[in-house]
Write an enzyme that holds these catalytic residues in place. Structure first.
Site, PDB file in Angstrom:
ATOM      1  N   HIS A  75       0.824  -1.208   0.000  1.00  0.00           N
ATOM      2  CA  HIS A  75       0.000   0.000   0.000  1.00  0.00           C
ATOM      3  C   HIS A  75       0.860   1.260   0.000  1.00  0.00           C
ATOM      4  CE1 HIS A  75       0.614  -1.108   4.221  1.00  0.00           C
ATOM      5  NE2 HIS A  75       0.598   0.175   4.474  1.00  0.00           N
ATOM      6  N   CYS A 158     -31.250   1.025  -8.049  1.00  0.00           N
ATOM      7  CA  CYS A 158     -32.376   0.558  -7.234  1.00  0.00           C
ATOM      8  C   CYS A 158     -33.721   0.946  -7.859  1.00  0.00           C
ATOM      9  CB  CYS A 158     -32.244   1.071  -5.812  1.00  0.00           C
ATOM     10  SG  CYS A 158     -31.863   2.818  -5.734  1.00  0.00           S
ATOM     11  N   ASP A 279     -29.084  43.774   0.626  1.00  0.00           N
ATOM     12  CA  ASP A 279     -28.923  45.209   0.391  1.00  0.00           C
ATOM     13  C   ASP A 279     -29.493  46.037   1.532  1.00  0.00           C
ATOM     14  OD1 ASP A 279     -27.605  45.044  -2.051  1.00  0.00           O
ATOM     15  OD2 ASP A 279     -29.484  44.576  -3.077  1.00  0.00           O
ATOM     16  N   LYS A 289     -38.822  38.499  20.546  1.00  0.00           N
ATOM     17  CA  LYS A 289     -39.530  38.013  19.367  1.00  0.00           C
ATOM     18  C   LYS A 289     -40.793  38.847  19.122  1.00  0.00           C
ATOM     19  CE  LYS A 289     -41.779  33.924  17.616  1.00  0.00           C
ATOM     20  NZ  LYS A 289     -42.283  32.598  17.936  1.00  0.00           N
ATOM     21  N   PHE A 328     -19.199  40.126  -8.412  1.00  0.00           N
ATOM     22  CA  PHE A 328     -20.127  39.291  -9.186  1.00  0.00           C
ATOM     23  C   PHE A 328     -21.387  40.101  -9.474  1.00  0.00           C
ATOM     24  CE2 PHE A 328     -17.314  36.080  -7.822  1.00  0.00           C
ATOM     25  CZ  PHE A 328     -17.507  34.978  -8.645  1.00  0.00           C
ATOM     26  N   LYS A 342     -22.261  48.095 -13.231  1.00  0.00           N
ATOM     27  CA  LYS A 342     -21.731  47.751 -11.901  1.00  0.00           C
ATOM     28  C   LYS A 342     -20.214  47.912 -11.845  1.00  0.00           C
ATOM     29  CE  LYS A 342     -24.826  45.169 -10.130  1.00  0.00           C
ATOM     30  NZ  LYS A 342     -25.669  44.009  -9.889  1.00  0.00           N
ATOM     31  N   LYS A 346     -19.102  50.567  -9.056  1.00  0.00           N
ATOM     32  CA  LYS A 346     -18.418  50.046  -7.861  1.00  0.00           C
ATOM     33  C   LYS A 346     -16.910  50.208  -7.944  1.00  0.00           C
ATOM     34  CE  LYS A 346     -21.990  46.695  -6.878  1.00  0.00           C
ATOM     35  NZ  LYS A 346     -22.385  46.175  -5.573  1.00  0.00           N
TER      36      LYS A 346
HETATM   37  O1  C5P Z   1     -25.157  45.501  -6.405  1.00  0.00           O
HETATM   38  P1  C5P Z   1     -25.104  44.025  -6.368  1.00  0.00           P
HETATM   39  O2  C5P Z   1     -25.551  43.432  -5.069  1.00  0.00           O
HETATM   40  O3  C5P Z   1     -25.717  43.333  -7.524  1.00  0.00           O
HETATM   41  O4  C5P Z   1     -23.525  43.754  -6.516  1.00  0.00           O
HETATM   42  C1  C5P Z   1     -22.986  42.510  -6.471  1.00  0.00           C
HETATM   43  C2  C5P Z   1     -21.522  42.551  -6.134  1.00  0.00           C
HETATM   44  O5  C5P Z   1     -21.245  43.475  -5.087  1.00  0.00           O
HETATM   45  C3  C5P Z   1     -21.066  41.215  -5.568  1.00  0.00           C
HETATM   46  O6  C5P Z   1     -19.704  41.068  -5.898  1.00  0.00           O
HETATM   47  C4  C5P Z   1     -21.294  41.383  -4.084  1.00  0.00           C
HETATM   48  O7  C5P Z   1     -20.487  40.495  -3.325  1.00  0.00           O
HETATM   49  C5  C5P Z   1     -20.909  42.838  -3.865  1.00  0.00           C
HETATM   50  N1  C5P Z   1     -21.686  43.482  -2.796  1.00  0.00           N
HETATM   51  C6  C5P Z   1     -21.064  43.893  -1.660  1.00  0.00           C
HETATM   52  N2  C5P Z   1     -21.795  44.527  -0.671  1.00  0.00           N
HETATM   53  C7  C5P Z   1     -23.105  44.754  -0.823  1.00  0.00           C
HETATM   54  C8  C5P Z   1     -23.751  44.354  -1.985  1.00  0.00           C
HETATM   55  C9  C5P Z   1     -23.015  43.705  -2.957  1.00  0.00           C
HETATM   56  O8  C5P Z   1     -19.860  43.665  -1.504  1.00  0.00           O
HETATM   57  N3  C5P Z   1     -23.770  45.355   0.144  1.00  0.00           N
END
Ligand code: C5P
Length: 401
Positions: A75, A158, A279, A289, A328, A342, A346
């Site tokens: 082995h 199965c 968001d 609660k 993403f 985006k 961003k």
């Molecule tokens: O604006 P949206 O949510 O579509 O953007 C997506 C990208 O921004 C992703 O890469 C996500 O991880 C990042 N993001 C972030 N913080 C947030 C919203 C999104 O880092 N509050």
């Protein structure tokens, strides 16, 4: 004649009905230029004869711990020889044994002794797969760095159509070639990854979140680590086990995720924001609660920080070129236009866009197809597993660094 020594796949075949498909897998490996040696368990030999694999591979098939007069410790010699160790099909029995370090026959002993990259393609009845014991074992193996391929869904021996079916020989062969092709091209690089959903609590028991599984981020973390990077994985709540050797930072809310990402951002060379961040959060979080009879709640939301945008703004304010920032864009319409917007809004260096309205590649799916969007370029990928996509994403980023 080419005298270059071929890479060796050590293929373990266990007693699952899918054992016959291992013959096809041997052929695919050979077509890809690999040498194959086979180890069979006792149960596997009830399903396919060792002579078949002997004829296919041109090597004696190893079946017993003490059966090779040529090797002092069989082995160990097999384990050391292998460039990659693959068990396909991997039965529930062998999978659960390996996960617990049990080594009571040639195959399981070799599995414990090998230091080669290890790939496992489970195949079993759906109830065995869904058994919490098997579930735990899969997590243990995943955490230990074993590449798990499948299982997929389809017709089971199965008689049912369900999950537990071994991935196709083509998929297993492709995963093996990916593992063999891995280089340490990310050695010396620090990679920060955010992944998973966030949870924004209203009260102790209710929250806003998304169905994100975190799979893409975990696959990226595993692949980056395997390619030599130092990896920090900041993750919202998921079912997944953090990969071995990765610095894992579990978080719950967007604000916690921002703080954790901030702490590792400046020292990163690459920052990949794969998290599905909520968001909005509730303006007020209740300590007790919320009671049903108390009338309709007046819920006020407030915006969460955009983690990616906040950290890019900080990088740009200090004129830093590092880290390379990847975001993403999970979209349901106007995918590329939204991704480009985006990218600009961003300030990311790369946006990876995907269509989450397509159920085949949606949030919790095993597969994805994406488009890389940078300033002035778009590049579409094929449909592929999230593991394969992790390789393709890191290759793409490395080209852009
Ligand atoms: O604006 P949206 O949510 O579509 O953007 C997506 C990208 O921004 C992703 O890469 C996500 O991880 C990042 N993001 C972030 N913080 C947030 C919203 C999104 O880092 N509050």
């Amino acid at each position: 004649m080419n005298n270059e020594k071929k890479q060796l796949v050590l293929l373990g075949v266990t007693g699952s009905i899918a054992a016959y498909k291992a013959c096809e897998l041997v052929r695919l490996y050979q077509k890809a230029g690999l040498d194959v040696k086979v180890i069979m368990t006792k149960h596997a030999q009830k399903l396919v004869g060792a002579a078949t694999f002997r004829a296919l591979t041109g090597h004696a098939v190893a079946t017993e711990l003490f059966d090779d007069p040529g090797a002092a410790i069989h082995h160990i010699s097999l384990a050391e020889e292998a460039d990659v160790f693959v068990i396909a099909p991997c039965s529930a029995n062998v999978l659960n044994k390996i996960a617990h370090g049990i080594a009571d026959d040639l195959l399981t002993t070799t599995a414990l002794a090998t230091t080669a990259p290890f790939i496992c393609a489970p195949a079993m009845n759906v109830a065995m797969l869904k058994n919490p014991l098997t579930h735990e074992s899969l997590k243990v193996l995943d955490h230990a760095g074993v590449t798990i391929v499948g299982p997929g869904e389809g017709y089971l021996a199965c008689g049912s159509e369900d999950s537990g079916r071994m991935s196709s020989p083509e998929e297993i062969c492709a995963a093996t070639l990916r593992v063999l092709a891995r280089t340490t091209d990310l050695a010396g690089k620090r990679v920060l990854i955010t992944t998973g959903p966030t949870r924004e609590f209203l009260d102790p028991v209710r929250f806003i979140s998304s169905p994100s599984s975190g799979k893409t981020g975990f696959a990226l973390a595993r692949e980056a680590k395997a390619r030599g990077a130092e990896v920090v994985l900041v993750s919202g709540p998921t079912e997944l086990q953090s990969p071995l050797g990765v610095e894992y930072v579990p978080v719950v809310s967007a604000q916690e995720m921002l703080e954790a990402a901030r702490a590792h951002f400046d020292s990163a060379d690459i920052a990949i924001f794969a998290a599905a961040v909520a968001d909005y959060r509730f303006a007020e979080q209740l300590e007790e609660k919320f009671k049903k009879g108390a009338g309709l709640p007046a819920l006020e939301l407030t915006e969460n920080p955009d983690i990616l945008a906040t950290l890019v703004a900080r990088r740009n304010a200090t004129n830093e070129k590092k880290p390379f920032v990847v975001g993403f864009a999970a979209e349901t319409e106007n995918i590329l236009a939204n991704a480009e917007a985006k990218l600009k809004a961003k300030g990311a260096d790369l946006i990876i866009a995907n269509d989450v309205s397509d159920l085949k590649i949606g949030f919790a799916s095993e597969h994805n197809r994406v488009c890389f969007v940078t300033q002035g370029s778009r590049e579409q990928t094929e449909l592929m597993s999230k593991e394969q996509l992790a390789t393709v994403i890191l290759d793409y980023i490395l080209k852009k660094l």
